[in-house]
Scaffold this motif. Sequence first.
Motif, PDB file in Angstrom:
ATOM      1  N   GLU A  51      -1.591 -13.463 -13.709  1.00 32.78           N
ATOM      2  CA  GLU A  51      -2.225 -14.632 -12.888  1.00 32.78           C
ATOM      3  C   GLU A  51      -3.262 -15.381 -13.372  1.00 32.78           C
ATOM      4  O   GLU A  51      -4.306 -15.310 -14.637  1.00 32.78           O
ATOM      5  CB  GLU A  51      -2.369 -14.643 -11.379  1.00 32.78           C
ATOM      6  CG  GLU A  51      -1.921 -13.829 -10.804  1.00 32.78           C
ATOM      7  CD  GLU A  51      -1.842 -13.993  -9.517  1.00 32.78           C
ATOM      8  OE1 GLU A  51      -2.839 -14.140  -9.005  1.00 32.78           O
ATOM      9  OE2 GLU A  51      -0.299 -13.155  -8.393  1.00 32.78           O
ATOM     10  N   GLY A  52      -3.064 -17.600 -13.248  1.00 28.87           N
ATOM     11  CA  GLY A  52      -4.004 -18.245 -13.608  1.00 28.87           C
ATOM     12  C   GLY A  52      -3.739 -18.797 -14.935  1.00 28.87           C
ATOM     13  O   GLY A  52      -2.435 -19.198 -15.023  1.00 28.87           O
ATOM     14  N   ALA A  53      -4.650 -19.669 -15.192  1.00 25.66           N
ATOM     15  CA  ALA A  53      -4.008 -20.247 -16.712  1.00 25.66           C
ATOM     16  C   ALA A  53      -3.447 -19.792 -18.238  1.00 25.66           C
ATOM     17  O   ALA A  53      -3.583 -17.993 -18.116  1.00 25.66           O
ATOM     18  CB  ALA A  53      -5.497 -20.779 -17.563  1.00 25.66           C
ATOM     19  N   ILE A  54      -1.897 -20.521 -18.373  1.00 24.60           N
ATOM     20  CA  ILE A  54      -1.650 -19.719 -19.553  1.00 24.60           C
ATOM     21  C   ILE A  54      -2.490 -20.143 -20.563  1.00 24.60           C
ATOM     22  O   ILE A  54      -2.544 -21.492 -20.891  1.00 24.60           O
ATOM     23  CB  ILE A  54       0.006 -20.342 -19.966  1.00 24.60           C
ATOM     24  CG1 ILE A  54       0.470 -20.731 -18.700  1.00 24.60           C
ATOM     25  CG2 ILE A  54       0.730 -19.683 -20.906  1.00 24.60           C
ATOM     26  CD1 ILE A  54       1.907 -20.966 -18.463  1.00 24.60           C
ATOM     27  N   THR A  55      -2.720 -18.897 -21.601  1.00 22.69           N
ATOM     28  CA  THR A  55      -3.733 -18.988 -22.758  1.00 22.69           C
ATOM     29  C   THR A  55      -2.986 -18.664 -23.867  1.00 22.69           C
ATOM     30  O   THR A  55      -1.787 -18.309 -23.851  1.00 22.69           O
ATOM     31  CB  THR A  55      -5.017 -18.531 -22.554  1.00 22.69           C
ATOM     32  OG1 THR A  55      -5.053 -16.808 -22.095  1.00 22.69           O
ATOM     33  CG2 THR A  55      -5.513 -18.287 -21.256  1.00 22.69           C
ATOM     34  N   VAL A  86       5.704 -17.011 -21.552  1.00 18.72           N
ATOM     35  CA  VAL A  86       6.950 -18.054 -22.388  1.00 18.72           C
ATOM     36  C   VAL A  86       7.310 -19.284 -22.050  1.00 18.72           C
ATOM     37  O   VAL A  86       6.980 -20.308 -23.222  1.00 18.72           O
ATOM     38  CB  VAL A  86       7.165 -16.698 -22.963  1.00 18.72           C
ATOM     39  CG1 VAL A  86       8.666 -17.137 -24.157  1.00 18.72           C
ATOM     40  CG2 VAL A  86       7.348 -15.262 -23.418  1.00 18.72           C
ATOM     41  N   PHE A  87       7.925 -18.788 -21.000  1.00 15.01           N
ATOM     42  CA  PHE A  87       8.940 -19.887 -21.254  1.00 15.01           C
ATOM     43  C   PHE A  87       7.781 -21.469 -20.897  1.00 15.01           C
ATOM     44  O   PHE A  87       8.501 -22.701 -21.053  1.00 15.01           O
ATOM     45  CB  PHE A  87       9.640 -19.832 -19.468  1.00 15.01           C
ATOM     46  CG  PHE A  87      10.488 -20.757 -18.891  1.00 15.01           C
ATOM     47  CD1 PHE A  87      12.113 -21.354 -19.032  1.00 15.01           C
ATOM     48  CD2 PHE A  87       9.932 -21.740 -18.631  1.00 15.01           C
ATOM     49  CE1 PHE A  87      12.351 -21.739 -18.844  1.00 15.01           C
ATOM     50  CE2 PHE A  87      11.861 -22.942 -17.933  1.00 15.01           C
ATOM     51  CZ  PHE A  87      12.735 -22.700 -18.524  1.00 15.01           C
ATOM     52  N   PHE A  88       6.514 -20.714 -20.368  1.00 20.22           N
ATOM     53  CA  PHE A  88       6.332 -22.377 -19.726  1.00 20.22           C
ATOM     54  C   PHE A  88       4.785 -22.560 -20.382  1.00 20.22           C
ATOM     55  O   PHE A  88       3.678 -23.235 -20.542  1.00 20.22           O
ATOM     56  CB  PHE A  88       5.112 -22.320 -18.724  1.00 20.22           C
ATOM     57  CG  PHE A  88       6.473 -22.662 -16.799  1.00 20.22           C
ATOM     58  CD1 PHE A  88       6.690 -23.919 -16.781  1.00 20.22           C
ATOM     59  CD2 PHE A  88       6.739 -21.710 -15.858  1.00 20.22           C
ATOM     60  CE1 PHE A  88       7.835 -23.902 -15.928  1.00 20.22           C
ATOM     61  CE2 PHE A  88       7.881 -21.804 -15.192  1.00 20.22           C
ATOM     62  CZ  PHE A  88       8.196 -22.420 -14.955  1.00 20.22           C
ATOM     63  N   SER A  89       4.557 -22.004 -21.395  1.00 21.63           N
ATOM     64  CA  SER A  89       3.753 -22.438 -22.194  1.00 21.63           C
ATOM     65  C   SER A  89       4.070 -23.448 -23.699  1.00 21.63           C
ATOM     66  O   SER A  89       4.534 -24.174 -23.215  1.00 21.63           O
ATOM     67  CB  SER A  89       4.295 -21.210 -23.751  1.00 21.63           C
ATOM     68  OG  SER A  89       4.803 -21.103 -24.570  1.00 21.63           O
ATOM     69  N   VAL A 112       3.406 -27.511 -15.729  1.00 22.58           N
ATOM     70  CA  VAL A 112       3.097 -26.016 -15.351  1.00 22.58           C
ATOM     71  C   VAL A 112       2.206 -25.197 -16.294  1.00 22.58           C
ATOM     72  O   VAL A 112       3.012 -25.197 -17.352  1.00 22.58           O
ATOM     73  CB  VAL A 112       4.217 -24.777 -15.100  1.00 22.58           C
ATOM     74  CG1 VAL A 112       3.509 -23.810 -14.363  1.00 22.58           C
ATOM     75  CG2 VAL A 112       5.036 -24.727 -14.076  1.00 22.58           C
ATOM     76  N   SER A 113       1.072 -25.180 -16.255  1.00 19.67           N
ATOM     77  CA  SER A 113      -0.003 -24.296 -16.560  1.00 19.67           C
ATOM     78  C   SER A 113      -0.800 -23.415 -16.286  1.00 19.67           C
ATOM     79  O   SER A 113      -0.825 -23.057 -17.296  1.00 19.67           O
ATOM     80  CB  SER A 113      -0.829 -25.326 -17.213  1.00 19.67           C
ATOM     81  OG  SER A 113      -1.899 -26.049 -15.727  1.00 19.67           O
ATOM     82  N   GLU A 114      -0.313 -22.528 -15.404  1.00 22.01           N
ATOM     83  CA  GLU A 114      -0.931 -21.940 -14.547  1.00 22.01           C
ATOM     84  C   GLU A 114       0.668 -20.938 -14.254  1.00 22.01           C
ATOM     85  O   GLU A 114       1.885 -21.658 -14.079  1.00 22.01           O
ATOM     86  CB  GLU A 114      -2.197 -22.077 -13.063  1.00 22.01           C
ATOM     87  CG  GLU A 114      -3.013 -23.121 -14.178  1.00 22.01           C
ATOM     88  CD  GLU A 114      -3.891 -22.893 -12.922  1.00 22.01           C
ATOM     89  OE1 GLU A 114      -3.984 -22.775 -11.815  1.00 22.01           O
ATOM     90  OE2 GLU A 114      -5.208 -23.309 -13.021  1.00 22.01           O
TER      91      GLU A 114
END
Length: 355
Positions: A51-55, A86-89, A112-114
Amino acid sequence: MIRLTQFEFYKIITRKSIGIALSILIVFLVVYSFWRHPGIMDGSAFYKPYEGAITTEKVKVAHNQYDSIWDSTKGRYQYGALYDIVFFSPEAIKNSTRYDDHGNIMERTVNVSEIYYNKPWGYLLEYIDQFGVVFMMIMILLGLAPVFTEEYVLGTASLLRSSKRGKSKLVSAKCIASILYVVMCAVLFTGVNLVLYWLRFGNLAGADTSIQSVGMYVYSFDYEFSPYTFTAFQYYLVQLFTHIAGSLVFASIVLLVSVLSSTSFIAIITNTVIVGLPYLAFDVLNLNSGSLKWVEKFSISTMIRVTGLYQTPINYSLFGLNMSYLTLYIVVMAFITVSTILATYLIFHSREVFS
């Protein structure tokens, strides 16, 4: 007027066909939910570590793991979290392009970044799209098609129209009672569905996440390109009120056909053709609408189903005015509703009673 409305409402809800249909439909909803989605449904624990930001680190982990964990039931929940990453990276967003009906590139209003666990809301938002529309169509047809025809069949129409509370007051009471009946059906169905999925998941996590990030299944993000900045809970309420409004539009048409028909059977068949054929053709069978695209876009079932009104940014130019699809649709439906209600009043006042 209040007592007259209560009497008309009581007449609607005490029909045997209503009780039988309601029981069957609710049982079907429960069976469908447990048969279609068996086993554990709460996957929040599998989302917690991600959960949280997509790093960049999360994207690497997702790419390395998610191909190998699909086989087990528990793995599918973890797969969902990894797939979301992966989808929202940023890379996937940059390389994915979708086009609207006019061939224009669709832009994202919300990126969507998280990621957060919000799967319960995916199921809750799907219920109208998949089953709620059928439920309301059946309940409205069975409940409202006989509203005027039963007066003709029983021979009471002439008596009622000549009575102190006849004509306008009677039609008003029937319309108000019909509105109450439609709202009751929608709230009942929503309540059953909400309790059902709360019990299945054990939580309603993710209510404050954006609808763009809500997925029904692993691969399905129906609102990815939605131009609206609703949270899941906000959209749930918007969806409910839109669903009720669309059901009321259909109810006004059913009442108009009822006042024009000699029997309930004729009224039901006529209304089924009006709303059922477009729904069957475009929503169930997914036929290519082609030159009849406007029928698909502005059919009554579209508003009862709701989803298509909020999914993608569509604009129309009408008499030089640029209007969103939602705005234009509401204008069209408001015109239809007002016209049908006025026509119902006028026709009941003036037409000859069926013998």
